[in-house]
Enzyme design. Structure first.
Site, PDB file in Angstrom:
ATOM      1  N   SER A 267       0.854  -1.183   0.000  1.00  0.00           N
ATOM      2  CA  SER A 267       0.000   0.000   0.000  1.00  0.00           C
ATOM      3  C   SER A 267       0.886   1.228   0.000  1.00  0.00           C
ATOM      4  CB  SER A 267      -0.889   0.012   1.245  1.00  0.00           C
ATOM      5  OG  SER A 267      -1.548   1.264   1.391  1.00  0.00           O
TER       6      SER A 267
ATOM      7  N   TYR B 121      -2.660  -0.669  10.620  1.00  0.00           N
ATOM      8  CA  TYR B 121      -2.593  -0.960   9.178  1.00  0.00           C
ATOM      9  C   TYR B 121      -1.319  -0.396   8.538  1.00  0.00           C
ATOM     10  CZ  TYR B 121      -4.054  -1.374   4.298  1.00  0.00           C
ATOM     11  OH  TYR B 121      -4.115  -1.679   2.961  1.00  0.00           O
TER      12      TYR B 121
ATOM     13  N   LYS C  98       1.914  -2.479   6.773  1.00  0.00           N
ATOM     14  CA  LYS C  98       2.342  -2.250   5.393  1.00  0.00           C
ATOM     15  C   LYS C  98       3.795  -1.770   5.331  1.00  0.00           C
ATOM     16  CE  LYS C  98      -1.368  -3.640   3.367  1.00  0.00           C
ATOM     17  NZ  LYS C  98      -1.341  -4.875   2.538  1.00  0.00           N
TER      18      LYS C  98
END
Length: 246
Positions: free
Chosen positions: A146, A161, A165
């Protein structure tokens, strides 16, 4: 993609979004494709919607990547059916955007994100590498990363999150060196999209007005990375929708 025709691909998180677009694209490109998902019935539905000659190349396997036993069973099933895996697309991912890192009683939310986005990815990569090494295959492992693996937005609703990533970014480099030091020509690629229209993204009016990518855009990027000559390794590929402000 000619050299991959008839070869075996595994795609995690194949029930929707980028995963669903990817299994379709790989099967259409001539690969024997295994879609791993918790909601395996969705992969079966996707398969049934394909033309018969493509449908026969797509297989669905029940797998929760937070459970090592599911991962081991899925890879064993692929080995029994086809001998092993040549391409792995680590796509499975979750976000818990309504629960912050410092929110009370958030332990399960933290574990869900870390176990799916980071630990599951590492375990699937391990099993794919062992399969490739055993059969002396110059395969390819692709992580769906991402843009948040390279920057953190100033908002407190993304939980861990971005941390997972960032971990994928570091794991990609770590794996590249491990593969190099092992004397293999197995490739590893991180693909880092900006905003993509998937189930992770809230279906709000504000989001609908933002520049956004479609899952097929990322599937096409995967085909591009796979289609490079054996001497070429796309290590990091960042994709943003035109007009994105990040």
């Amino acid at each position: 993609m000619e050299r991959w025709q008839g070869k075996v691909a595994i795609v995690t998180g194949a029930s929707s979004g980028i995963g669903a677009a990817t299994v379709t694209a790989l099967a259409k490109a001539g690969m024997i494709t295994f879609g791993l998902a918790r909601r395996v019935e969705r992969v079966e539905e996707l398969k049934n919607d394909l033309p018969e000659e493509i449908r026969e190349r797509l297989h669905a396997i029940q797998c929760d990547v937070t459970k090592e036993e599911d991962i081991l069973a899925a890879f064993q099933q692929v080995t029994e059916k086809c001998g092993g895996v040549d391409v792995l697309i680590n796509n499975a991912g979750v976000a818990r955007s309504t629960v912050g890192v410092l929110t009370a009683d958030n332990t399960q939310a933290l574990r869900d994100v870390i176990d799916t986005n980071l630990v599951g990815l590492a375990l699937c990569s391990r099993e794919a590498f062992q399969s490739m090494k055993k059969r002396s295959v110059d395969g390819h492992i692709i992580h769906i990363n991402s843009i948040l693996g390279h920057c953190v937005l100033p908002m407190g609703t993304l939980n861990v999150y971005p941390a997972t990533k960032y971990g994928v970014t570091a794991l990609t480099e770590t794996m590249r060196h491990e593969l190099r030091l092992a004397g293999t020509k197995i490739k590893v690629t991180s693909i880092s999209p900006g905003l993509v229209r998937t189930e992770i993204i809230p279906n709000s009016a504000a989001i609908r007005e933002m520049p956004i990518l479609e899952p097929e855009d990322i599937a096409n990027a995967i085909l591009y990375a796979l289609g490079t000559p054996p001497r070429v390794q796309i290590h990091e590929l960042m994709i943003k929708p035109v007009g994105e402000n990040m």
